[in-house]
Scaffold this motif. Structure first.
Motif, PDB file in Angstrom:
ATOM      1  N   LEU A   1     -16.096 -23.222 -38.195  1.00 11.64           N
ATOM      2  CA  LEU A   1     -16.401 -21.832 -37.856  1.00 11.64           C
ATOM      3  C   LEU A   1     -16.827 -21.055 -39.089  1.00 11.64           C
ATOM      4  O   LEU A   1     -17.775 -20.255 -39.040  1.00 11.64           O
ATOM      5  N   ALA A   2     -16.153 -21.277 -40.195  1.00 18.26           N
ATOM      6  CA  ALA A   2     -16.487 -20.554 -41.421  1.00 18.26           C
ATOM      7  C   ALA A   2     -17.893 -20.864 -41.878  1.00 18.26           C
ATOM      8  O   ALA A   2     -18.606 -19.999 -42.382  1.00 18.26           O
ATOM      9  N   ASP A   3     -18.298 -22.114 -41.692  1.00 18.39           N
ATOM     10  CA  ASP A   3     -19.641 -22.528 -42.100  1.00 18.39           C
ATOM     11  C   ASP A   3     -20.672 -22.352 -40.994  1.00 18.39           C
ATOM     12  O   ASP A   3     -21.806 -22.821 -41.118  1.00 18.39           O
ATOM     13  N   ALA A   4     -20.249 -21.695 -39.900  1.00 21.47           N
ATOM     14  CA  ALA A   4     -21.149 -21.454 -38.762  1.00 21.47           C
ATOM     15  C   ALA A   4     -21.658 -22.746 -38.139  1.00 21.47           C
ATOM     16  O   ALA A   4     -22.762 -22.798 -37.607  1.00 21.47           O
ATOM     17  N   LYS A   5     -20.862 -23.799 -38.196  1.00 25.11           N
ATOM     18  CA  LYS A   5     -21.228 -25.061 -37.541  1.00 25.11           C
ATOM     19  C   LYS A   5     -20.656 -25.032 -36.125  1.00 25.11           C
ATOM     20  O   LYS A   5     -19.665 -25.695 -35.809  1.00 25.11           O
ATOM     21  N   PHE A   6     -21.293 -24.241 -35.286  1.00 27.25           N
ATOM     22  CA  PHE A   6     -20.714 -23.997 -33.959  1.00 27.25           C
ATOM     23  C   PHE A   6     -20.790 -25.219 -33.052  1.00 27.25           C
ATOM     24  O   PHE A   6     -19.921 -25.427 -32.216  1.00 27.25           O
ATOM     25  N   ALA A   7     -21.812 -26.027 -33.216  1.00 32.94           N
ATOM     26  CA  ALA A   7     -21.886 -27.249 -32.418  1.00 32.94           C
ATOM     27  C   ALA A   7     -20.752 -28.192 -32.789  1.00 32.94           C
ATOM     28  O   ALA A   7     -20.142 -28.845 -31.933  1.00 32.94           O
ATOM     29  N   GLU A   8     -20.467 -28.266 -34.107  1.00 35.35           N
ATOM     30  CA  GLU A   8     -19.361 -29.112 -34.550  1.00 35.35           C
ATOM     31  C   GLU A   8     -18.027 -28.562 -34.058  1.00 35.35           C
ATOM     32  O   GLU A   8     -17.140 -29.312 -33.631  1.00 35.35           O
ATOM     33  N   ALA A   9     -17.891 -27.235 -34.095  1.00 36.77           N
ATOM     34  CA  ALA A   9     -16.662 -26.626 -33.586  1.00 36.77           C
ATOM     35  C   ALA A   9     -16.499 -26.892 -32.093  1.00 36.77           C
ATOM     36  O   ALA A   9     -15.387 -27.150 -31.606  1.00 36.77           O
ATOM     37  N   ALA A  10     -17.596 -26.824 -31.362  1.00 39.67           N
ATOM     38  CA  ALA A  10     -17.531 -27.106 -29.921  1.00 39.67           C
ATOM     39  C   ALA A  10     -17.087 -28.538 -29.661  1.00 39.67           C
ATOM     40  O   ALA A  10     -16.344 -28.814 -28.720  1.00 39.67           O
ATOM     41  N   LYS A  11     -17.534 -29.460 -30.519  1.00 39.23           N
ATOM     42  CA  LYS A  11     -17.130 -30.857 -30.363  1.00 39.23           C
ATOM     43  C   LYS A  11     -15.624 -30.998 -30.578  1.00 39.23           C
ATOM     44  O   LYS A  11     -14.946 -31.739 -29.854  1.00 39.23           O
ATOM     45  N   ILE A  12     -15.085 -30.296 -31.562  1.00 39.18           N
ATOM     46  CA  ILE A  12     -13.643 -30.332 -31.796  1.00 39.18           C
ATOM     47  C   ILE A  12     -12.903 -29.761 -30.595  1.00 39.18           C
ATOM     48  O   ILE A  12     -11.869 -30.282 -30.161  1.00 39.18           O
ATOM     49  N   LEU A  13     -13.460 -28.687 -30.030  1.00 35.94           N
ATOM     50  CA  LEU A  13     -12.827 -28.065 -28.853  1.00 35.94           C
ATOM     51  C   LEU A  13     -12.915 -28.962 -27.624  1.00 35.94           C
ATOM     52  O   LEU A  13     -12.051 -28.908 -26.751  1.00 35.94           O
ATOM     53  N   ASP A  14     -13.975 -29.782 -27.534  1.00 34.62           N
ATOM     54  CA  ASP A  14     -14.063 -30.749 -26.421  1.00 34.62           C
ATOM     55  C   ASP A  14     -12.816 -31.621 -26.379  1.00 34.62           C
ATOM     56  O   ASP A  14     -12.208 -31.838 -25.330  1.00 34.62           O
TER      57      ASP A  14
ATOM     58  N   GLY B   1     -25.851 -31.077 -30.412  1.00 38.79           N
ATOM     59  CA  GLY B   1     -25.122 -30.726 -29.197  1.00 38.79           C
ATOM     60  C   GLY B   1     -24.004 -31.664 -28.878  1.00 38.79           C
ATOM     61  O   GLY B   1     -23.698 -31.904 -27.730  1.00 38.79           O
ATOM     62  N   ALA B   2     -23.328 -32.222 -29.879  1.00 42.13           N
ATOM     63  CA  ALA B   2     -22.372 -33.284 -29.620  1.00 42.13           C
ATOM     64  C   ALA B   2     -21.252 -32.864 -28.719  1.00 42.13           C
ATOM     65  O   ALA B   2     -20.764 -33.646 -27.930  1.00 42.13           O
TER      66      ALA B   2
END
Length: 1045
Positions: A9-22, A237-238
């Motif tokens: 989130l800090a680095d604005a890697k929202f796709a990566e954050a979404a993958k963690i949330l998956d 979009g992982a």
């Protein structure tokens, strides 16, 4: 997981954050509703930040389902709706969020909700002016840009945001999600792939943010003379879900980016001068492509194309622009233009799997199937090279697309193999399961298809296509109650005032096939206004309602619908309608006259009523062929008289006290005709007609036998006899008179069925061998009803070939198959293809059957025909064909006459076991004869039950499961074989020489002891109680039914 999530989130890697949330969502316990809701809201926020609006909305909706009236979920939902320009919907969500707030809610959230309501387009509403549609181009001009927005960030290769300066490397535009036609769950997910060597990747169209502090020095851009080498980023979009039409990120690999940095570029994104683009141009292109993608997701295709045209005019080899414009073109059905853009993208970067997939989809839609299959396979091969969580799903969607292509080409076996690969790679892809079901049912594997459809609707209960396909499959299988339930589920997905015409028509058709014509009419009355408003299936609906009215005797209503069907011209013109639809119009011409003929015969004696002898032969021939009226017909056939302007008053009903017990027994016997095998729907109307026919025939036979016992001959009127051609006078009661009784009841029960005697068609057609044609499978499709007989029929073909040493071709010339090698191949053949490879051409063999009346005389039974199906791979048709020619008719006429005389003799003598064998012998030759255009099987079995009942030994056994009486005769070469097979379960005790209590004869096999059939002589004569055509229609409709006649 927490540090990685916070860092993303800090680095604005929202796709990566979404993958963690998956992973977090998947691991969440079902009972932790509040925790699940918070996780979904967080994932929705990440999707929102990369402009995956539909996925964000899905997450917020799921959060609200887990935690209803969550203010945060409602607030975030409103932000997404605002980004989609749905301001009223957003305000409604925020208003509901405010109502849900209380003193325990986060105070800042309450403030933000109020701010959003006051200014729906403000910051709190979640909009960013940098990606607004009103800004079609963004140009940075050195110091001016820095002065105007000193802290505006441009996304970089690893998903971080950096201060936008003229020295910054360009951000690559994200790739739009998919090209129609859709093959995934709402649209294909993007593939993990290498990106353009011209640009680094970014979160998909994520709007630049304003930072109060500049990013760390380590993350700053390199000076212009030393461009930074972008790093490889996690796959696109992982964790963002699959199948939506939003934008997915495009991967960019370090090796390709290094080529740009090292001066090898100019390939992927070259300026108009042909050299490597300057950094400013690359940055402007990236932002423009982001804006275009936003427009595509918002449905503004023309605006998107205008932006992309401008980019491509200066940078014709810009990968992101080509992919985005190809997608936009495909969405507006400029498929060739889409193919052109994807082709350039492939030339620029041939390892980018998504370009291959999209070009394959576009080529498929164009009908260029071979090229599409090559492209899709290339995408499948490339996808694993770059890894990523969505690789399996993306490959699965390529397999789905390939499967759909093979389905169109009618290569159902290969289509099934492709779909099985798809569901193996992505078992959550409901569309893959749906298409797998379609491929299975197309092969006649109904159960397998239904199981696949069940999986599809389990994954997505709102996928209407899967419900409809499953309902139709269940209907074809004969599971009508389940089919109705499933089709009603499909209808429930439509707006109440806009139901699906197709689904309603299938429901009505099922009711008509069950003999429930009034129920079908009620459905069609609801269907027709919707069909007319949409100009959709109007001809089909009108025809179906017309034949239902026709069967019930509603001639005035039927004629009206037939005329409407005949005269209807769709908005697209008749040239664009299907062959089947045109046949409905042709049939309306014949059916209308049939209805008028019936109307003018309502009060005639049913015994004198005979469509076979009274309607012109050419009329019946064209009706059977479902072809247009010919000049020969029009010049020789005067149409039936029109209906009177005012209908006359209805006459009294038949004697209901006498009719009720007849109807009860008719229904009881009719049930015994039901085949318990897939594909046979229980038709209550035809069953009732069979029961009446059995009683009338049985009573007539008892009169004949009584006359013989008294030493008299039994004469009957020739008028109304098909065998006498409607001539006046009298003749002795024979086998054809017996069958006429049953045939006429069958004709009245369903007047749209072509139940006619073949010898009364035109002489030309009779001599050419008009007859039945029943495939066991055709192409790659197993016939639902008759495939069960394939193995026995193939074995019979083998026996004939080995015994005769030859087959026949289409010109009746012999095809030798008597070499040792051919004989060995014939013995080993297990499929139709095996047998075809031995014979090497289309062929047929005749099954010889033994005459009982004439010693050493062999007769021509059925023909087993094997032909290759053109324009379909690995496709053959294996069928029975029974051409009825004058010589064959004469041969069977003599045999049936002798067999019928044998029945009457045994009946007269009272030798019940002998009579039982002779009844089956008579029916054996009837089944092999096949003298009717259709209906031979039902007429034959009704006759069998009738004679047993007339002789005082009624049959009470149901037909065994997966058993077909007529095929037992067709596949037997001697009546003794037929007797042994059928008699074992059908014979009542008296037929075996045993005794049973009077009036309670039960069968030795699968008998139903509750069925009791009283002696026919104790019942009112059917021919007197139901003497006229009108009275018979009333009886078939049932007591209390609305009277049409």
């Amino acid at each position: 997981m927490a540090p990685e999530y916070a860092s993303a989130l800090a680095d604005a890697k929202f796709a990566e954050a979404a993958k963690i949330l998956d992973a977090a969502v998947a691991a969440c316990r079902p009972g932790d509703k509040e925790v699940l809701a918070q996780l979904l809201v967080n994932r929705g926020y990440c999707h929102h930040r990369v402009q995956l609006y539909r996925k964000a909305l899905k997450d917020y909706e799921a959060a609200l389902e887990a935690h209803p009236r969550s203010p945060l979920a409602l607030y975030r939902k409103g932000q997404v709706l605002t980004a989609q320009k749905k301001f009223e919907d957003a305000k409604a969500a925020w208003s509901e969020a405010l109502q849900c707030c209380n003193e325990r809610c986060d105070a800042q959230l309450v403030v933000d909700i109020n701010a959003a309501l006051r200014d729906p387009q403000g910051v709190k509403a979640g909009l960013s002016a940098l990606v607004a549609p009103q800004a079609p181009a963004v140009v940075f001009d050195g110091a001016a840009s820095r002065a105007a927005a000193p802290q505006a960030e441009a996304p970089t290769a690893n998903g971080q945001h950096k201060v936008a300066t003229s020295a910054a490397p360009p951000a690559e535009a994200p790739s739009p999600e998919a090209v129609p036609p859709s093959t995934g769950r709402g649209g294909p997910a993007s593939t993990s792939q290498p990106a353009s060597p011209a640009a680094s990747s970014s979160p998909a169209a994520s709007p630049p943010r304003q930072h109060t502090q500049p990013p760390p020095a380590a993350k700053r851009t390199a000076p212009p003379q030393q461009p930074a080498t972008p790093a490889a980023r996690p796959p696109a979009g992982a964790g963002a879900g699959k199948g939506e039409c939003d934008v997915e990120e495009v991967d960019c690999v370090a090796q390709q980016a290094a080529r740009v940095a090292g001066g090898a570029g100019g390939a992927a994104s070259s300026s108009g001068s042909g050299g490597q683009p300057d950094v400013q141009t690359m940055l402007n292109n990236s932002l423009a492509i982001q804006l275009a993608v936003t427009q595509i997701n918002g449905g503004n295709i023309a605006e998107a194309e205008a932006i992309l045209d401008k980019v491509i005019s200066t940078s014709p080899r810009e990968l992101g622009a080509r992919v985005a414009r190809g997608t936009a073109r495909a969405l507006r059905r400029d498929l060739q233009g889409a193919v052109d853009d994807f082709s350039v993208a492939i030339e620029v970067e041939p390892r980018y799997a998504d370009s291959w997939k999209r070009r394959g989809q576009a080529r498929s839609a164009l009908g260029d199937h071979e090229a599409a299959l090559v492209d899709l396979q290339k995408a499948i091969d490339l996808a694993p090279l770059f890894g990523g969580a969505d690789t399996g799903a993306s490959r699965a969607e390529c397999y789905v697309e390939k499967g759909m292509i093979h389905q169109k080409l009618r290569d159902y076996r290969r289509a099934c193999r492709e779909m099985q690969q798809a569901v193996k790679l992505d078992p959550t892809n409901y569309q893959a399961w749906n298409v797998l079901g379609l491929c299975s049912t197309s092969q006649g594997n109904i159960r397998d298809g239904v199981r696949a459809y069940e999986k599809a609707v389990e994954l997505n209960p709102k996928h209407k296509e899967s419900w409809v396909n499953m309902g139709q499959a269940l209907k074809e299988e004969g599971r009508t109650k389940e089919a109705e339930r499933v089709l009603q589920r499909a209808l429930a997905l439509d707006p109440p005032d806009q139901p699906s015409v197709h689904v309603l028509r299938v429901l009505a058709q099922m009711e008509q096939q069950k003999g429930e014509h009034a129920a079908a009419i009620r459905i069609l009355d609801r269907t027709l206004p919707v069909a007319e408003a949409r100009d959709e299936q109007v001809i089909e609906v009108l025809y179906l309602r017309a034949i239902c009215y026709h069967a019930l005797g509603g001639v005035r209503e039927a004629v009206h619908d037939y005329e409407e069907c005949l005269n209807y011209i769709p908005k697209g013109g008749l040239a664009n309608v299907s062959e089947e639809t045109r046949q409905f119009q042709f049939l309306s011409f014949y059916q209308k006259d049939m209805a008028l003929y019936m109307y003018h015969s309502l009060d005639r004696r049913a015994a004198d009523f005979c469509p076979d002898s009274e309607l012109p032969a050419v009329f019946k021939e064209l009706w059977c062929k479902k072809g247009p009226p010919t000049a020969e017909l029009i010049s020789h056939y005067p149409p039936q008289k029109a209906l009177p302007v005012s209908p006359p008053p209805l006459p009294p009903l038949p004697d209901m006290d006498k009719l009720r017990p007849l109807t009860q027994l008719a229904d009881q016997l009719g049930v015994l005709l039901q085949n318990h095998h897939q594909g046979f729907l229980p038709n209550v109307r035809q069953q009732r007609a069979a029961g009446y026919a059995a009683m009338e025939l049985g009573q007539a036979l008892r009169e004949v036998v009584a006359a013989r016992r008294a030493g008299r001959q039994h004469w009957v009127r020739s008028e109304g006899s098909s065998g006498q051609g409607g001539s006046a006078g009298r003749h002795l009661f024979g086998w054809r008179d017996a069958m006429d009784i049953v045939v006429k009841w069958r004709q009245l029960a369903e007047p749209n069925d072509q139940v006619v005697w073949v010898d009364l068609l035109t002489r030309r057609e009779f001599e050419q061998g008009f007859g039945s044609h029943t495939p066991m499978f055709s192409g790659q499709t197993k016939c639902v009803r008759y495939y069960m007989n394939f193995a026995r029929a193939l074995d019979l073909q083998r026996q004939v070939l080995l015994r005769e040493g030859h087959a026949f071709d289409a010109n009746n010339r012999t095809i030798p198959v008597d070499s040792p090698a051919q004989k060995e191949a014939i013995k080993g053949a297990r499929t139709a293809e095996d047998m075809y490879l031995v014979i090497q051409q289309d062929s047929w063999v005749v099954v010889p059957i033994q005459s009982v009346a004439r010693a050493d005389h062999m007769m021509e039974g059925t023909r087993l025909t094997l032909v290759r199906v053109p324009k379909q791979p690995d496709a053959y048709e294996f069928s029975i064909r029974t051409p009825v020619t004058p010589p064959r008719w004469k041969d069977f006429d003599a045999e049936l006459e002798a067999a019928f005389e044998g029945v009457l003799q045994a009946f007269e003598e009272g030798d019940l076991p002998k009579l039982a064998g002779r009844i089956l012998t008579f029916c054996y030759y009837w089944y092999n004869f096949m003298p009717l255009a259709r209906g031979t099987a039902a007429v034959g079995y009704t006759t069998m039950l009738s004679i047993f009942w007339a002789a005082g030994m009624p049959v009470t056994a149901s037909i065994p499961k997966d058993y077909q009486v007529d095929w037992e005769a067709i596949l037997a070469q001697h009546p003794d074989q037929f007797q042994a097979a059928v008699g074992s379960w059908l014979y009542p005790p008296a037929a075996r020489g045993e005794t049973a209590a009077a009036g309670n004869q039960t069968n030795g096999g699968s008998g139903t002891s509750k069925l009791v059939f009283p002696p026919l002589e104790t019942l009112p004569p059917v021919g007197e109680v139901l003497a006229t055509v009108r009275q018979r229609l009333i009886a078939l409709n049932g007591e209390g039914f609305k009277r049409f006649v």
